[in-house]
Motif scaffolding. Structure first.
Motif, PDB file in Angstrom:
ATOM      1  N   TRP A 138       0.885  -1.004   0.111  1.00  0.00           N
ATOM      2  CA  TRP A 138       0.061  -0.082  -0.092  1.00  0.00           C
ATOM      3  C   TRP A 138       0.894   1.267  -0.065  1.00  0.00           C
ATOM      4  O   TRP A 138       0.456   2.345  -0.540  1.00  0.00           O
ATOM      5  CB  TRP A 138      -0.800  -0.058   1.165  1.00  0.00           C
ATOM      6  CG  TRP A 138      -1.808   1.067   1.397  1.00  0.00           C
ATOM      7  CD1 TRP A 138      -2.868   1.942   0.578  1.00  0.00           C
ATOM      8  CD2 TRP A 138      -1.385   2.293   1.931  1.00  0.00           C
ATOM      9  NE1 TRP A 138      -3.319   2.801   1.190  1.00  0.00           N
ATOM     10  CE2 TRP A 138      -2.263   3.309   2.036  1.00  0.00           C
ATOM     11  CE3 TRP A 138      -0.331   2.681   3.138  1.00  0.00           C
ATOM     12  CZ2 TRP A 138      -2.471   4.776   2.759  1.00  0.00           C
ATOM     13  CZ3 TRP A 138      -0.442   3.853   3.543  1.00  0.00           C
ATOM     14  CH2 TRP A 138      -1.372   5.172   3.395  1.00  0.00           C
ATOM     15  N   ALA A 139       1.879   1.299   0.839  1.00  0.00           N
ATOM     16  CA  ALA A 139       2.889   2.275   0.839  1.00  0.00           C
ATOM     17  C   ALA A 139       3.543   2.774  -0.694  1.00  0.00           C
ATOM     18  O   ALA A 139       3.669   3.738  -0.737  1.00  0.00           O
ATOM     19  CB  ALA A 139       4.015   2.340   1.990  1.00  0.00           C
ATOM     20  N   LEU A 140       3.807   1.400  -1.096  1.00  0.00           N
ATOM     21  CA  LEU A 140       4.387   1.584  -2.494  1.00  0.00           C
ATOM     22  C   LEU A 140       3.640   2.174  -3.554  1.00  0.00           C
ATOM     23  O   LEU A 140       3.910   2.449  -4.765  1.00  0.00           O
ATOM     24  CB  LEU A 140       5.433   0.532  -2.833  1.00  0.00           C
ATOM     25  CG  LEU A 140       6.514   0.203  -1.993  1.00  0.00           C
ATOM     26  CD1 LEU A 140       7.106  -1.194  -2.195  1.00  0.00           C
ATOM     27  CD2 LEU A 140       7.406   1.229  -1.967  1.00  0.00           C
ATOM     28  N   ALA A 141       2.164   2.063  -3.227  1.00  0.00           N
ATOM     29  CA  ALA A 141       1.324   2.081  -4.630  1.00  0.00           C
ATOM     30  C   ALA A 141       1.081   3.454  -4.944  1.00  0.00           C
ATOM     31  O   ALA A 141       1.472   4.728  -4.129  1.00  0.00           O
ATOM     32  CB  ALA A 141       0.045   1.670  -4.004  1.00  0.00           C
ATOM     33  N   ASP A 142       0.943   3.989  -6.176  1.00  0.00           N
ATOM     34  CA  ASP A 142       0.576   5.182  -6.551  1.00  0.00           C
ATOM     35  C   ASP A 142      -0.872   5.427  -6.509  1.00  0.00           C
ATOM     36  O   ASP A 142      -1.751   4.508  -7.237  1.00  0.00           O
ATOM     37  CB  ASP A 142       1.168   5.410  -8.053  1.00  0.00           C
ATOM     38  CG  ASP A 142       1.083   6.692  -8.554  1.00  0.00           C
ATOM     39  OD1 ASP A 142       0.517   7.649  -7.951  1.00  0.00           O
ATOM     40  OD2 ASP A 142       1.180   6.961  -9.633  1.00  0.00           O
ATOM     41  N   PRO A 143      -1.202   6.387  -5.706  1.00  0.00           N
ATOM     42  CA  PRO A 143      -2.681   6.671  -5.299  1.00  0.00           C
ATOM     43  C   PRO A 143      -3.496   7.178  -6.694  1.00  0.00           C
ATOM     44  O   PRO A 143      -4.535   6.920  -6.836  1.00  0.00           O
ATOM     45  CB  PRO A 143      -2.918   7.661  -4.280  1.00  0.00           C
ATOM     46  CG  PRO A 143      -1.467   8.413  -4.317  1.00  0.00           C
ATOM     47  CD  PRO A 143      -0.371   7.320  -4.889  1.00  0.00           C
ATOM     48  N   LEU A 144      -2.662   7.630  -7.594  1.00  0.00           N
ATOM     49  CA  LEU A 144      -3.317   8.277  -8.708  1.00  0.00           C
ATOM     50  C   LEU A 144      -3.390   7.368  -9.929  1.00  0.00           C
ATOM     51  O   LEU A 144      -3.959   7.752 -11.112  1.00  0.00           O
ATOM     52  CB  LEU A 144      -2.729   9.487  -9.302  1.00  0.00           C
ATOM     53  CG  LEU A 144      -2.843  10.830  -8.033  1.00  0.00           C
ATOM     54  CD1 LEU A 144      -2.062  11.953  -8.562  1.00  0.00           C
ATOM     55  CD2 LEU A 144      -4.378  11.111  -7.782  1.00  0.00           C
ATOM     56  N   ALA A 145      -2.534   6.163  -9.920  1.00  0.00           N
ATOM     57  CA  ALA A 145      -2.634   5.560 -11.131  1.00  0.00           C
ATOM     58  C   ALA A 145      -4.092   4.920 -11.524  1.00  0.00           C
ATOM     59  O   ALA A 145      -4.350   4.657 -12.604  1.00  0.00           O
ATOM     60  CB  ALA A 145      -1.674   4.349 -10.620  1.00  0.00           C
ATOM     61  N   ASP A 146      -4.655   4.717 -10.454  1.00  0.00           N
ATOM     62  CA  ASP A 146      -6.150   4.255 -10.776  1.00  0.00           C
ATOM     63  C   ASP A 146      -7.063   5.395 -11.401  1.00  0.00           C
ATOM     64  O   ASP A 146      -7.930   5.156 -12.391  1.00  0.00           O
ATOM     65  CB  ASP A 146      -6.817   3.452  -9.610  1.00  0.00           C
ATOM     66  CG  ASP A 146      -6.164   2.354  -9.042  1.00  0.00           C
ATOM     67  OD1 ASP A 146      -5.352   1.713 -10.052  1.00  0.00           O
ATOM     68  OD2 ASP A 146      -6.157   1.874  -8.001  1.00  0.00           O
TER      69      ASP A 146
END
Length: 181
Positions: A138-146
């Motif tokens: 979750w910390a590595l995920a890009d929140p705007l990618a979706d």
């Protein structure tokens, strides 16, 4: 023979007709007794008579008489022009608000990703190691990618608003915009 020095200013004001009635009476009484002041007053009246303006012509009198009407007319025209600008600006803002009301939901649906149908799935029991792994992912995920889909991005340059700008310039430079409404 020179005029009385203390009466010099009074004689000039007397010749111009700028004295109060009681002061004028005192100067007249002095002129009856003093020939030098009388000569000075007559000379001042002659000089001021040369500088007097001629009486206004009939045309000048008509212009002066019509001045209140023309001033009010110019003020009314300015008020009408300002009201026309305000109406136009209000109409443009109302049209923009209407477009936003109509296109807002469409754009909202287009920008939000469709949600996948959820089916109740039983999750296996979580272990502390799984929780740590999920937190790290979750910390590595890009929140705007979706939210941002590269295929939906409009990378073209927007159209120029020169036509709209020229139309607005023409409208606001018009000397009588109320006639076009």
């Amino acid at each position: 023979m020179a005029a009385c020095q203390d009466k010099d200013e009074l004689l000039t004001l007397f010749a111009a007709g700028a004295l109060e009635p009681e002061e004028e009476a005192r100067v007249r009484a002095h002129l009856d007794t003093c020939a030098a002041c009388r000569a000075e007053a007559e000379a001042n009246q002659q000089v001021l008579g040369l500088a007097a303006l001629p009486p206004p012509s009939v045309k000048e009198q008509a212009v002066v008489a019509a001045l209140p009407r023309t001033a009010v007319g110019a003020w009314r025209r300015a008020q009408l022009q300002q009201a026309a600008r305000m109406r136009t600006a209000g109409a443009l803002m109302a049209a923009a608000a209407g477009v936003l009301l109509v296109l807002g939901p469409v754009l909202q649906r287009r920008l939000t990703p469709p949600s996948a149908p959820t089916t109740p799935v039983e999750a296996p029991a979580a272990t502390p190691e799984d929780d740590a792994f999920a937190l790290e992912q979750w910390a590595l995920a890009d929140p705007l990618a979706d939210a941002l889909d590269p295929s939906d991005a409009d990378l073209e340059e927007p159209e120029s608003d020169e036509f709209l700008d020229s139309e607005l310039d023409d409208f606001f430079s018009d000397t009588n915009p109320g006639e076009s409404l």
